[in-house]
Design a protein around this motif. Sequence first.
Motif, mmCIF file in Angstrom:
data_model
loop_
_atom_site.group_PDB
_atom_site.id
_atom_site.type_symbol
_atom_site.label_atom_id
_atom_site.label_comp_id
_atom_site.label_asym_id
_atom_site.label_seq_id
_atom_site.Cartn_x
_atom_site.Cartn_y
_atom_site.Cartn_z
ATOM 1 N N LYS A 291 -2.210 -9.708 4.874
ATOM 2 C CA LYS A 291 -1.159 -10.668 4.530
ATOM 3 C C LYS A 291 -0.586 -10.382 3.151
ATOM 4 O O LYS A 291 0.629 -10.459 2.938
ATOM 5 C CB LYS A 291 -1.714 -12.092 4.569
ATOM 6 N N ARG A 292 -1.451 -10.057 2.200
ATOM 7 C CA ARG A 292 -0.995 -9.836 0.825
ATOM 8 C C ARG A 292 -0.358 -8.472 0.619
ATOM 9 O O ARG A 292 0.279 -8.226 -0.414
ATOM 10 C CB ARG A 292 -2.164 -10.008 -0.154
ATOM 11 N N SER A 293 -0.537 -7.571 1.560
ATOM 12 C CA SER A 293 -0.037 -6.204 1.385
ATOM 13 C C SER A 293 1.482 -6.133 1.319
ATOM 14 O O SER A 293 2.038 -5.199 0.734
ATOM 15 C CB SER A 293 -0.538 -5.326 2.533
ATOM 16 N N GLY A 294 2.158 -7.101 1.916
ATOM 17 C CA GLY A 294 3.617 -7.049 1.999
ATOM 18 C C GLY A 294 4.100 -6.202 3.142
ATOM 19 O O GLY A 294 5.089 -6.527 3.813
ATOM 20 N N ASN A 295 3.395 -5.109 3.409
ATOM 21 C CA ASN A 295 3.714 -4.225 4.540
ATOM 22 C C ASN A 295 2.400 -3.700 5.107
ATOM 23 O O ASN A 295 1.847 -2.718 4.603
ATOM 24 C CB ASN A 295 4.602 -3.066 4.099
ATOM 25 N N PRO A 296 1.875 -4.326 6.162
ATOM 26 C CA PRO A 296 0.565 -3.934 6.690
ATOM 27 C C PRO A 296 0.553 -2.568 7.379
ATOM 28 O O PRO A 296 -0.519 -2.090 7.737
ATOM 29 C CB PRO A 296 0.250 -5.055 7.687
ATOM 30 N N LEU A 297 1.723 -1.962 7.533
ATOM 31 C CA LEU A 297 1.775 -0.619 8.120
ATOM 32 C C LEU A 297 1.791 0.472 7.048
ATOM 33 O O LEU A 297 1.772 1.657 7.369
ATOM 34 C CB LEU A 297 3.023 -0.489 9.012
ATOM 35 N N ASP A 298 1.816 0.061 5.797
ATOM 36 C CA ASP A 298 1.785 0.979 4.656
ATOM 37 C C ASP A 298 0.349 1.077 4.160
ATOM 38 O O ASP A 298 -0.195 0.131 3.592
ATOM 39 C CB ASP A 298 2.708 0.462 3.551
ATOM 40 N N LYS A 299 -0.288 2.219 4.342
ATOM 41 C CA LYS A 299 -1.714 2.329 4.037
ATOM 42 C C LYS A 299 -2.009 2.152 2.551
ATOM 43 O O LYS A 299 -3.058 1.607 2.180
ATOM 44 C CB LYS A 299 -2.272 3.659 4.536
ATOM 45 N N VAL A 300 -1.119 2.588 1.683
ATOM 46 C CA VAL A 300 -1.341 2.407 0.250
ATOM 47 C C VAL A 300 -1.255 0.928 -0.114
ATOM 48 O O VAL A 300 -2.062 0.422 -0.901
ATOM 49 C CB VAL A 300 -0.324 3.226 -0.561
ATOM 50 N N ALA A 301 -0.303 0.230 0.483
ATOM 51 C CA ALA A 301 -0.159 -1.206 0.219
ATOM 52 C C ALA A 301 -1.383 -1.972 0.696
ATOM 53 O O ALA A 301 -1.860 -2.897 0.014
ATOM 54 C CB ALA A 301 1.098 -1.740 0.901
ATOM 55 N N VAL A 302 -1.930 -1.607 1.847
ATOM 56 C CA VAL A 302 -3.128 -2.271 2.359
ATOM 57 C C VAL A 302 -4.323 -1.957 1.476
ATOM 58 O O VAL A 302 -5.109 -2.847 1.126
ATOM 59 C CB VAL A 302 -3.398 -1.851 3.821
ATOM 60 N N ARG A 303 -4.456 -0.689 1.087
ATOM 61 C CA ARG A 303 -5.565 -0.293 0.192
ATOM 62 C C ARG A 303 -5.501 -1.071 -1.114
ATOM 63 O O ARG A 303 -6.512 -1.597 -1.589
ATOM 64 C CB ARG A 303 -5.473 1.209 -0.072
ATOM 65 N N ASP A 304 -4.316 -1.168 -1.706
ATOM 66 C CA ASP A 304 -4.176 -1.870 -2.977
ATOM 67 C C ASP A 304 -4.455 -3.366 -2.829
ATOM 68 O O ASP A 304 -4.995 -4.003 -3.747
ATOM 69 C CB ASP A 304 -2.777 -1.648 -3.544
#
Length: 431
Positions: free
Chosen positions: A350-363
Motif C-alpha cells: 500500500k505504501r509503495s505507491g506502485n506495487p508493480l515497481d520492485k524498487v518501490a516495494v523494497r523501499d
Amino acid sequence: MSHFKNRLITSTSRRTVLKGMGAGAAALAMPNIARAQAGTIKIGYVTPATGPMALFGETDGYMVEKINALLADGLEVNGERYNVEILVQDSQSDSNRSAEVSGDLILNEEVNLLIPASTTPTITAAADQAELYEIPCVSCGAPWQAIIFPRGGADNPFNWTYHFFWGLDEALNTFVGLWNTIETNRKVGMLFPQNIDGETWGNEDYGLPSPTREAGFEVTKPGYFQPRTNDFTAQIATFKNEGCEIVGGIAFVDDFKTFVNQCNQQGYNPKAMTMAAALLFPSAVEAMGDLGNGMSSEVWWTPAFPFKSSLTGQVSRDIADVWEAESNRQWTQPLGYSHAIWEVAIDALKRSGNPLDKVAVRDAIKATNLNTLIGPVNFSTGPHPNVSTTPIFGGQWVPGEKWMYDLKIVDNSVNQLFEPEQKMKILPWAQ
C-alpha cells in the motif's frame, strides 16, 4: 465478483501439497477470473507445508485463505485497484527445494514480492534467490542471526531481503531466565543437530554456549547429532557423566521425542528441559504423553499478546479463538506470525505507491513502522539493517483444561509486556 486470485503451483503431487496445507488450501487453488484495471500484484509464498518442519507451516494455508477473503475486491494502492495473485509453493522443509521453487517464482512467474513464511531452511534459500535476482522479500519465523549470518550479512547488509523475529541473544536470556527460577547445580547439557539451525545455535561466537557460560552456567556440549537419528545414547551418557541438571538447545519434534524417551529409558532425569523449536507446538507435546508435562521453551506468540491486527482490528485472543473453532485444533504459536507476515506485506504494498515497481516495494518494506498482532515491526530500529526484533518469552507446558496441555508464560525477563502467568516448576520425573 472477486478481484483476488490465488494459485498453487508445484511439481509434486497436488493432493499431497493441499493435504499438507490443510483443507482450506483446496479453495485457494481455484482462481477467480475478475481483473482490476491497474494490474495484478503477484506474490510468491513459500511454506514448509510438508516434511519434518510441517508444523511450522500448519497455519499458513489457513491464513492465506483469510487473506483471500480480505482481498476479495482487490487491493487499493494510490487510488488504483489491483488484483492480487498469491502463488503458494511447498518447500517440503528442504533448502534445496526452497531455492528451486523460489527461483521458479521469480524467473518464470515474475512475482513482485517473495514471502518465505518460516523456518531457516526455507527462508535462507528463498532469500538468497531474492537477493540474487533482485526481488523484494520479507520473512519471519526464524532467529534473525540464522537468517543473516550464514548468508554473509554480518559485514554486508542485504539490498532486497528483510526479516522480523527475535534473536538468539534474546532466546539465550529467555532460557537463562527460565533456569534461574529453579534450583539446580547450574550445569547445562546442550543438544544441537548437524544442520544450519544447530550450527547457528551451537556457534561459540554468537550462539548459546559462550553467553550461557558468561551467565554463570557450566556448559557441556557433545558433538552435533544427525537429524532423524534413533540413538542418543552418547549424548545422554555425556550429560549423565557431567551431572547436567538442565538440558537446553534446539531440536525438531521427532528427534526431541526420541531423545526424551531414551532419557527416560536410560534413567536420565534432569530438572529442566528447555528446547527451541521442538516444544513450540501443542501436538508435539501431546505426542510425548506424560513426559510432555513441564517441558519448557521460548514463546513467540500467545493469545495473551496485547496487540491488535492492523488488517482486521482483532486481538490475539480473537485470532486464536477463531482458529480453534474453525480447525478444531488448539492454537499454535506460528499462527500469530502467519497473520503478521501479511500485515507487513500488505502495508508495504500500500505504501509503495506502485506495487508493480520492485524498487518501490523494497523501499516500502525497508521503511516499515507498523504495530502488528505480534508487536511492532520497524526495520530502522533493528540490530541489523535488514532486521526488526520482536518479543520473546519463556513458557512451560502444564496440564490443561480444554486441551491436554496449556502453554503458560513463566518468564518475562526479556520483555515485560505482562506478568508471568505462573512460576516455573522442575520436571515431574525429577521431583
